[in-house]
Design an enzyme around this catalytic site. Sequence first.
Site, short mmCIF file in Angstrom:
data_model
loop_
_atom_site.label_atom_id
_atom_site.label_comp_id
_atom_site.label_asym_id
_atom_site.label_seq_id
_atom_site.Cartn_x
_atom_site.Cartn_y
_atom_site.Cartn_z
N ASP A 52 23.23 41.78 142.53
CA ASP A 52 23.53 40.49 142.18
C ASP A 52 22.51 39.48 142.24
OD1 ASP A 52 26.32 41.54 141.96
OD2 ASP A 52 26.61 41.20 144.21
N GLU A 218 33.20 37.81 136.27
CA GLU A 218 33.01 37.05 137.47
C GLU A 218 31.66 36.57 137.46
OE1 GLU A 218 33.43 40.26 140.18
OE2 GLU A 218 32.21 41.76 139.44
#
Length: 545
Positions: A52, A218
């Site tokens: 991420d 997301e």
Amino acid sequence: MKIKYMAFAFLAINKIGSVYAQKNTEIVSQVWTADLGNGNYKNPIIYADYSDPDVCRVGKDYFMTASSFNCIPGLPILHSNDLVNWKLINYALPKQPPVEIYNEIQHGNGVWAPCIRFHNEEYYIFYPDPDFGIYMTKTKNPHGKWSEPVLIKAAKGIIDPAPFWDEDGKAYLGYALAGSRAGTKSVLMLCSIDPISCMADDNEVLLFDGHKNHTTVEGPKFYKRNGYYYVFAPAGGVATGWQLVLRSKSIYGPYEEKVVLEQGKTAINGPHQGAWVDTVTGEDWFIHFQDQGAYGRVVHLNPMTWKNDWPVMGVDNDKNGIGEPVLTFRKPNVNFQYSLATPPNSDEFNEPVQGLQWQWHANKQLVWGCPSAGMGYFRFNCIPKPADFKSLWQVPNILAQKFPAEEFMATAKITFTPNFDNEQFELVVMGRSYSSLAVKRSNGQLKLMQLSANKADKGTTETPAQIATLSNNTFYFRVTVQKGGKCQFYYSLDDKKYLKAGIEFIASEGTWIGSKIGFAALREGKINNAGYADVDWFRVSKIEK
């Protein structure tokens, strides 16, 4: 066109600059360097589990952070000047709050996808803990101490925050929902925040619903360009997803949508979730991850251009209007040729500080271990196993680092000084399933064994396999890792002749993290004068042919 980070002072030149760089004792990795030395680079730019990733540019300096979950120190800070050569410089989170929770091992919990930004002469990181809410930490010096994290929005199941300071002085926070905690997912949310304190308001709205076309949407990141508000968001799942971009003339939408990056016919699965950055010469680039199972989520760099106010990422090989990731490409034009740099992996343990490549599996406790005061080793104390011990899955005092490449060899010189029977020290390749090469004192002798647990996360019990009796308490442990995560242990008494130790095994990922390699020192029962092991050095190199 320069990126406007929804109202960061993005183009402001950092007064600190890069003059505060740490003492450069790292050696460029022997096993993976993305810079090809001919003006081109290869992906991954970081062959390690920095999942991420998010990046911001301040002048000529790029700073990256990534998820760290339950591994501490957390929130790694990496630095680059050219987006290809990266150095690990710091961590923003020396201990994870709530401290009483993360003093115990919490596999897969903790720091999920963070966001790093530069605003009003300060660096900010917003990060989620899916069980507690969204935290913020900041600093004026990314190499130095970061502020104590502040819980700016308390709620279970909110993840992947991204701030947005708009040109009218208002500020916002975008985020997503984790189905495992919130009970619903595949939506993006937005609320307002105080532009100074960053404390969030309880006025959240549904910004985007991905249920129909973009399951598991997301990780929103907010930008502004040519009058459009952009939301860059991954969708489709960790290993199989794609990169979605939304745009609108209003922060509240409604938003148009477009998929801009996908695997296509390449071998790079799930290219998504990351950061749009530009260069001093006006080029645009996208940094994202690729899930590689036991190797974790490794970091890729792809070129980015604009067409009709939509980003075009990678190369559109099949001409379907959606980019595909590249394996090699020319390096970003940053008006300068910078030196090779990689995150550290080898460690001589000659510094009186813990090497930045190492993380514990929970908030560190004083007695677990520490570097020596200039004596050239790292001391591990034998800590009592949990009373209901089944496997290392229960053990927090594991000091480990990420896999640094697809293939490598790691060797350590160890001196083991047990004071009692049933004290042990091990080199472990840790994941949901794991194996370790261990030495244990039994009836006054040093017994060498391979300890393994298949699906340790499911509660299976570790099984031992006896290998040999060691005649010396100073020895060398080695593990080779080959393509596909195939691992084999070896040992030696002289660092010359290495004998195969135990059977080959396949490395396994942990919970949301890749496999890690490191050390654990344990004992049975509570004793007031524990034995210990001193690791003289740990060296990562290419596998000997």
